[in-house]
Write an enzyme that holds these catalytic residues in place. Structure first.
Site, mmCIF file in Angstrom:
data_model
loop_
_atom_site.group_PDB
_atom_site.id
_atom_site.type_symbol
_atom_site.label_atom_id
_atom_site.label_comp_id
_atom_site.label_asym_id
_atom_site.label_seq_id
_atom_site.Cartn_x
_atom_site.Cartn_y
_atom_site.Cartn_z
ATOM 1 N N GLY A 127 1.931 5.585 -4.157
ATOM 2 C CA GLY A 127 1.597 6.498 -3.057
ATOM 3 C C GLY A 127 2.857 6.741 -2.241
ATOM 4 N N ALA A 128 3.087 8.018 -1.884
ATOM 5 C CA ALA A 128 4.379 8.402 -1.306
ATOM 6 C C ALA A 128 4.794 7.577 -0.088
ATOM 7 C CB ALA A 128 4.334 9.887 -0.957
ATOM 8 N N GLN A 154 -6.602 6.696 -10.012
ATOM 9 C CA GLN A 154 -6.430 6.242 -8.618
ATOM 10 C C GLN A 154 -7.608 6.640 -7.735
ATOM 11 O OE1 GLN A 154 -4.028 7.675 -10.445
ATOM 12 N NE2 GLN A 154 -1.969 7.133 -9.758
ATOM 13 N N ASP A 172 3.394 14.363 -2.549
ATOM 14 C CA ASP A 172 4.506 13.462 -2.863
ATOM 15 C C ASP A 172 5.857 14.081 -2.505
ATOM 16 O OD1 ASP A 172 3.290 11.040 -4.554
ATOM 17 O OD2 ASP A 172 2.159 12.867 -4.891
ATOM 18 N N ASN A 195 1.979 17.091 -6.043
ATOM 19 C CA ASN A 195 0.991 16.026 -5.842
ATOM 20 C C ASN A 195 0.485 15.615 -7.223
ATOM 21 O OD1 ASN A 195 -0.506 14.391 -3.886
ATOM 22 N ND2 ASN A 195 -2.315 15.466 -4.606
HETATM 23 O O1 MRU Z 1 1.430 7.982 -8.871
HETATM 24 P P1 MRU Z 1 0.972 7.606 -7.501
HETATM 25 O O2 MRU Z 1 -0.312 6.870 -7.447
HETATM 26 O O3 MRU Z 1 2.068 6.970 -6.685
HETATM 27 O O4 MRU Z 1 0.713 9.053 -6.909
HETATM 28 C C1 MRU Z 1 0.700 9.332 -5.597
HETATM 29 C C2 MRU Z 1 -0.613 9.740 -5.199
HETATM 30 O O5 MRU Z 1 -1.464 8.906 -4.997
HETATM 31 C C3 MRU Z 1 -0.956 11.131 -4.976
HETATM 32 O O6 MRU Z 1 -0.174 12.060 -5.581
HETATM 33 C C4 MRU Z 1 -1.161 11.324 -3.498
HETATM 34 O O7 MRU Z 1 -2.000 12.383 -3.290
HETATM 35 C C5 MRU Z 1 0.101 11.515 -2.731
HETATM 36 S S1 MRU Z 1 0.719 10.051 -2.152
HETATM 37 C C6 MRU Z 1 0.192 10.070 -0.552
#
Ligand code: MRU
Length: 361
Positions: free
Chosen positions: A53-54, A201, A242, A252
Site C-alpha cells: 500500500g502506497a 487484497q 499509488d 492504482n
Molecule cells: O500492491 P499493493 O497491495 O501495494 O497495491 C497498493 C494498493 O493496495 C492499491 O493500489 C491501493 O488502492 C493504493 S495504495 C493506497
C-alpha cells in the site's frame, strides 16, 4: 484502527533500532507482528509485501532510512542503501518520496547526527501520513453527506478496489477514511469490496479491516462492479492511488481502470483518495510515464487460502503449461475521474486544480 477492539497502527518503532510491522501476508487468518532490524530485512518486507500500500510503503521506507543511517559509515554507503530501498517496488511514488526526504534531512545536518535526524524524520513521515488520512476522511465525508441527503436516510453503497484502507497506510486509510468517518457520523454505508485478483487484497485485507470496524460490506468477484452500477446499486466509487501525475492520471491496482470506465458509462461518481505524497509532479502522461510493476506469474496461477481443516494452503488454479502474466497496476486517465480527495480538500483531476491546491508538486 481496531483489531479485536484494540487500537493499532500498521508500523511503529518498538525501540530505536527495531521497526515493528503487521505481517500482511498472514491476514486475514493470522494477526502476527514482525520485527525488522536491518535495511535488508526491511527491504525484503516491502518486496515480499509483508507491508504494502502506497502510504505504508512510504512510511516503511522512512523507517528503513533510519536503519540505514545506523548501518552506513559514509554518505556514499547511505546513498547505496537508499537505492536498495527505492529498488524494492517501482509504482508507488511514496517510496522514493520518503527516501529522498530522509536523504535531504540528513544532508542538511552533520553526518554524525544522522541517526537522530533520521529517527525524527521517520516519525514525522509516519505521523503526517496518519494525519493526512484523517483529513481525507473529513473531506470525503462531505461527499458522502451530499449523497446521503439525496437518498434521504437510505443505505449508501460505495464500491472500492484493492486495499486503500488503514492497512495500506499508517492509520485510517485513504479510500476507507471517508467511509469510517461516515459510519462514525451515523450515515448508513455499505461497501462493495472487489476481491482484487491476483493477490486478493480486497477479499483478504479490506473485508477484514471493515469487519473489524463493524462496517457492513460484501465481497464481490472483480467483474461484478459494472453489473451493480447498471442496476443502480453503486452510489459512489472511491479508490486509492499509488501514483498520480500533475495532470490527474491515476495509477492504482490493476482493474481500477475498468471500474472507472463502468462508472463513467453509468454516471456513477468516481473519486480517488490520496495523500499529497502520492503526487508525482514530474509526470503529465500517466499511461506513458508511470512504471507499472510486473510481479511473479505464480500470483496468477496459484491462490492461497484456508482449507476446511483450517490449514493455510496454496493451490494451482491454472493448468500446467499455460503461461500467465501479472501486471500489478493500471492507469486511469484523468477524464474518467470525478475528483481527487486529498488532505487539503477535494479538487478536479486536472493540472490547474491540482497545482492550485498542491503548488509544491
Ligand atoms: O500492491 P499493493 O497491495 O501495494 O497495491 C497498493 C494498493 O493496495 C492499491 O493500489 C491501493 O488502492 C493504493 S495504495 C493506497
Amino acid at each position: 484502527m481496531l483489531v479485536s477492539g484494540a487500537s493499532f497502527r500498521t508500523i511503529w518503532m518498538s525501540d530505536e533500532s527495531t521497526i515493528r510491522i503487521i505481517d500482511q501476508r498472514r491476514l486475514p487468518w493470522h494477526f502476527e507482528l514482525i520485527d525488522l532490524r536491518t535495511v535488508a530485512e526491511l527491504a525484503g518486507a516491502i518486496k515480499d509485501m509483508a507491508v504494502r500500500g502506497a502510504g505504508l510503503i512510504g512510511a516503511t521506507a522512512g523507517y528503513g532510512m533510519a536503519l540505514a543511517a545506523r548501518e552506513a559509515q559514509t554518505m556514499t554507503e547511505l546513498e547505496a542503501l537508499a537505492n536498495q530501498l527505492i529498488q524494492t517496488r517501482p509504482t508507488a511514488v511514496n517510496l522514493s518520496w520518503a527516501v529522498n526526504r530522509q536523504l535531504q534531512a540528513m544532508r542538511a545536518a552533520e553526518f554524525a547526527r544522522r541517526v537522530q535526524v533520521s529517527l525524527t524524520e521517520a516519525e514525522n513521515i509516519a505521523n503526517e501520513d496518519a494525519d493526512a488520512c484523517a483529513e481525507i476522511g473529513k473531506h470525503g465525508l462531505e461527499i458522502i453527506r451530499r449523497i446521503a441527503k439525496l437518498k434521504a436516510g437510505q443505505m449508501i453503497n460505495i464500491l472500492t478496489h484493492c486495499n486503500a484502507g488503514w492497512l495500506a497506510f499508517v492509520d485510517h486509510g485513504s479510500a476507507t477514511a471517508p467511509i469510517y468517518a461516515a459510519h462514525a457520523a451515523g450515515i448508513p454505508v455499505h461497501v462493495w469490496v472487489d476481491e482484487t485478483r491476483p493477490r486478493n487484497q480486497g477479499a483478504r485485507l479490506t473485508a477484514w479491516e471493515l469487519r473489524e470496524q463493524g462496517i457492513p460490506h460484501t465481497v464481490i468477484a472483480d467483474n461484478t462492479g459494472g453489473h451493480l452500477m447498471q442496476h443502480g446499486l453503486v452510489d459512489l466509487v472511491i479508490t486509492g492511488a499509488d501514483r498520480v501525475t500533475r495532470s490527474g492520471d491515476v495509477a492504482n491496482k490493476i482493474g481500477t481502470y475498468l471500474k472507472a470506465l463502468a462508472a463513467h458509462d453509468n454516471q456513477v461518481p468516481f473519486y480517488v483518495a490520496l495523500p499529497s505524497s502520492t503526487f508525482d509532479g514530474s509526470l503529465r502522461d500517466g499511461i506513458r510515464g508511470i512504471p507499472i510493476e510486473q510481479r511473479d506469474a505464480s500470483e496468477v496461477t496459484h491462490l492461497e487460502g484456508l482449507t476446511e481443516a483450517g490449514d493455510l494452503a496454496t493451490v494451482r488454479v491454472v493448468s500446467e503449461g499455460s503461461s500467465a502474466v501479472n501486471y500489478g497496476f493500471d492507469v486511469t486517465p484523468a477524464r474518467l475521474i470525478t475528483g481527487l480527495i486529498t488532505e487539503r480538500g477535494v479538487c478536479n483531476a486536472d493540472e490547474s486544480a491540482i497545482t492550485t491546491l498542491h503548488p509544491e508538486i
